[in-house]
Design a protein around this motif. Structure first.
Motif, PDB file in Angstrom:
ATOM      1  N   MET A 300     -13.992 -42.062 -33.710  1.00 52.12           N
ATOM      2  CA  MET A 300     -15.104 -42.829 -33.159  1.00 52.12           C
ATOM      3  C   MET A 300     -14.802 -44.181 -33.578  1.00 52.12           C
ATOM      4  SD  MET A 300     -17.245 -43.417 -30.939  1.00 52.12           S
ATOM      5  CE  MET A 300     -18.860 -44.057 -30.195  1.00 52.12           C
ATOM      6  N   PHE A 402     -18.454 -38.275 -27.853  1.00 53.47           N
ATOM      7  CA  PHE A 402     -19.022 -38.203 -28.863  1.00 53.47           C
ATOM      8  C   PHE A 402     -20.494 -38.495 -29.089  1.00 53.47           C
ATOM      9  CE2 PHE A 402     -20.490 -41.009 -32.614  1.00 53.47           C
ATOM     10  CZ  PHE A 402     -19.761 -40.369 -33.753  1.00 53.47           C
ATOM     11  N   TRP A 411     -26.020 -35.886 -38.025  1.00 51.94           N
ATOM     12  CA  TRP A 411     -27.083 -36.074 -38.848  1.00 51.94           C
ATOM     13  C   TRP A 411     -28.065 -34.935 -38.478  1.00 51.94           C
ATOM     14  CZ3 TRP A 411     -26.258 -39.522 -42.205  1.00 51.94           C
ATOM     15  CH2 TRP A 411     -25.312 -40.584 -41.923  1.00 51.94           C
ATOM     16  N   THR A 438     -16.539 -43.249 -43.492  1.00 54.61           N
ATOM     17  CA  THR A 438     -16.516 -44.545 -42.766  1.00 54.61           C
ATOM     18  C   THR A 438     -15.752 -45.615 -43.576  1.00 54.61           C
ATOM     19  OG1 THR A 438     -18.904 -43.827 -41.931  1.00 54.61           O
ATOM     20  CG2 THR A 438     -18.420 -45.930 -41.686  1.00 54.61           C
TER      21      THR A 438
HETATM   22  O1  LIG Z   1     -22.467 -44.181 -32.375  1.00 54.91           O
HETATM   23  C1  LIG Z   1     -21.375 -44.502 -33.185  1.00 54.91           C
HETATM   24  C2  LIG Z   1     -21.581 -44.604 -34.838  1.00 54.91           C
HETATM   25  O2  LIG Z   1     -22.306 -43.475 -35.070  1.00 54.91           O
HETATM   26  C3  LIG Z   1     -21.805 -43.034 -36.461  1.00 54.91           C
HETATM   27  O3  LIG Z   1     -20.932 -42.072 -36.369  1.00 54.91           O
HETATM   28  C4  LIG Z   1     -23.196 -42.710 -37.303  1.00 54.91           C
HETATM   29  O4  LIG Z   1     -23.756 -41.562 -36.943  1.00 54.91           O
HETATM   30  C5  LIG Z   1     -20.988 -44.133 -37.051  1.00 54.91           C
HETATM   31  O5  LIG Z   1     -20.050 -44.042 -37.984  1.00 54.91           O
HETATM   32  C6  LIG Z   1     -20.539 -44.833 -35.848  1.00 54.91           C
HETATM   33  O6  LIG Z   1     -20.283 -46.371 -35.680  1.00 54.91           O
END
Ligand SMILES: OC[C@H]1O[C@](O)(CO)[C@@H](O)[C@@H]1O
Length: 513
Positions: A300, A402, A411, A438
């Motif tokens: 993503m 996503f 989360w 990340t």
């Molecule tokens: O909405 C996209 C964003 O969400 C995340 O996965 C966090 O949950 C980030 O790493 C990404 O940039």
């Protein structure tokens, strides 16, 4: 239902209304996600602003000006500059471990407040930076703020929310992340038009606004009943439970007693970090590591970072940045809304699996579409309008898949599966793994793109297939299960049951680590 997907039949159903108090607490608490999202969205734009580069990274500025390559895969890339962006995630990773101790001993609310304050100072330092060291000090403080809030907010919301709506409330955290990204992209689009050479100061300083909001919310919020019990404040815990559930003493008794039992077991655990390694927590530990790892391996963030370059090279020169704001921003926000609705109705598994299937299809489609036009040389060629439109549609569908699946559930699920005694430690592991990957993706994606070319989408599609298979076989449905009853889902799972002690009492007898 699939191999991993039963819903435990004999779990309790605590009563509870959706009161104004619980809505306020969860929504205000979840706004902690804004600061993470704002940062994810702001740094890419700021590090491509010429006055910013000229001031802090003059070498990079000069080299970029000399870079005449037309290859869309191998864009000019400087490790030092990306390290500046991604260092925040390393600071967040380290801070999340400290936050684990603070959430456990001083509560979820104080950790959120502390996160907001540190983030505020970091944003102010960045906005006023006169040299690189001030910029980096600010970056580290921002990272600490992000680590604290991503550690405490999901726990806070999962513990406050009534069991039936836990998914929806928790997803407001990811919604806040997506709103933060969207606002940051818009800010980056507007500041150069308004503030010229000083645009970067306004973009970076803008982070003080969500930080102040979070501090104010955290000051107003009550701590969770679970956390108050953990701190030995039983009467206060009972009062807050009554207030957020909108019920009287008698009606909350069953839930309250279960919280007390969980908290007593938790108090006997002196070393949650040793405890979490015990065999009986293997399923939760596996999920706390695998879910955030897989979330980042969906690719993503690559789509988010690459979209502006890609859109520019397929013919959207003039408005590429605004268009990618709409794609990575608005679609992301709207589709996250779908999972707010779906997670407590159709369940976590079906969102994970449907999201995985759609992401897979459109990643492969993007690889084919981009590969057949840019080939392996990556040279820009004029694309017909309709072709560019299909590429944009594929990006939108990937982003939305996503956003209804791995984004929010990355989360939600880890925050609801740990028993109280190791919940803070478990959440820290989730945050740390998320931040670590990340960081890797932010740091390595340009090099990967240069090396794999359009095959990068296939690389991530393979991971999406692997993670969907993992969910199908190993993640039991957690929808509608009270948080303190979660051990039952593992006990009835075809694979994880072999790790479970014979009965619940084992937990109480076996807690002295
Ligand atoms: O909405 C996209 C964003 O969400 C995340 O996965 C966090 O949950 C980030 O790493 C990404 O940039």
């Amino acid at each position: 239902m699939g191999a991993g997907g039963f819903v435990a039949g004999d779990v309790k159903n605590y009563p509870g209304k959706v009161t104004r108090h619980v809505v306020n607490a969860c929504v205000l608490g979840a706004m902690g996600g804004l600061i993470f999202g704002y940062d994810l969205g702001i740094s890419g734009g700021v590090t491509s602003m010429a006055p910013f580069l000229n001031k802090f990274f003059p070498d990079v500025y000069r080299k970029e000006a000399l870079d005449t390559s037309t290859d869309q895969y191998c864009k000019f890339n400087d490790m030092g500059l990306t390290l500046f962006t991604s260092s925040l995630y390393l600071a967040a990773l380290i801070a999340s471990f400290g936050a684990s101790y603070i959430t456990r001993t001083s509560g979820r609310k104080r950790t959120m407040l502390l996160g907001g304050i540190v983030f505020f100072i970091g944003a102010a330092l960045n906005a006023g930076a006169v040299d690189l060291s001030m910029l980096i000090a600010g970056r580290i403080l921002l990272g600490v703020g992000v680590g604290f809030s991503t550690q405490s907010v999901p726990l806070y919301v999962s513990e406050m929310a009534p069991q039936k709506h836990r998914g929806a409330f928790n997803i407001v955290f990811q919604l806040a992340i997506t709103i933060g990204i969207f606002i940051a992209n818009l800010v980056n689009y507007l500041t150069p038009k308004i503030a010229g050479n000083q645009a970067w100061r306004y973009s970076l300083g803008g982070a003080t606004i969500p930080a102040a909001l979070i501090c104010l919310s955290a000051l107003k919020l009550d701590d969770t009943p679970n956390s108050l019990l953990e701190q030995g404040k039983a009467e206060k815990a009972r009062e807050i439970l009554r207030k957020i559930r909108g019920l009287n003493d008698k009606e909350i008794e069953s839930e309250f007693q279960d919280l007390v039992t969980a908290s007593e077991a938790a108090k006997q655990v002196e070393h949650p970090w040793t405890r979490i390694l015990k065999r009986q927590y293997r399923p939760q530990l596996t999920m706390a590591v695998a879910i955030p790892f897989f979330q980042q391996l969906t690719g993503m963030n690559v789509v988010m970072f690459y979209a502006p370059v890609l859109l520019q090279s397929i013919g959207f020169e003039s408005n590429a940045s605004l268009l990618s704001t709409v794609i990575t921003g608005a679609v992301n926000i709207l589709a996250t809304g779908v999972s707010i609705y779906g997670s407590d109705k159709s369940g976590r598994r079906s969102l994970f699996l449907s999201g995985g299937a759609v992401m897979f299809v459109f990643q492969v489609a993007l690889a084919v579409l981009i590969g057949s036009k840019f080939g392996t040389s990556g040279d820009v060629i004029a694309l017909p309008r309709w072709y560019a439109g299909i590429v944009v549609a594929c990006i939108c569908l990937f982003v939305s898949a996503f956003a209804w699946s791995w984004g929010p559930l990355g989360w939600l699920v880890p925050s609801e599966i740990f028993p109280l005694e190791i919940r803070s430690a478990g959440q820290s592991i989730t945050v740390a793994v998320n931040m670590l990957f990340t960081f890797f993706i932010a740091q390595l994606f340009l090099a990967m793109l240069c090396h794999f070319k359009f095959g990068l989408f296939i690389f991530f599609a393979i991971f999406v297939a692997i993670m969907s298979t993992f969910i199908f076989f190993f993640l039991p449905e957690t929808m509608n299960i009270p948080i303190e009853e979660m051990s039952k889902v593992w006990k009835q799972h075809w694979y994880w049951r072999r790790f479970m002690p014979e009965d619940d009492d084992c937990r109480a007898l076996d807690v002295m680590v």
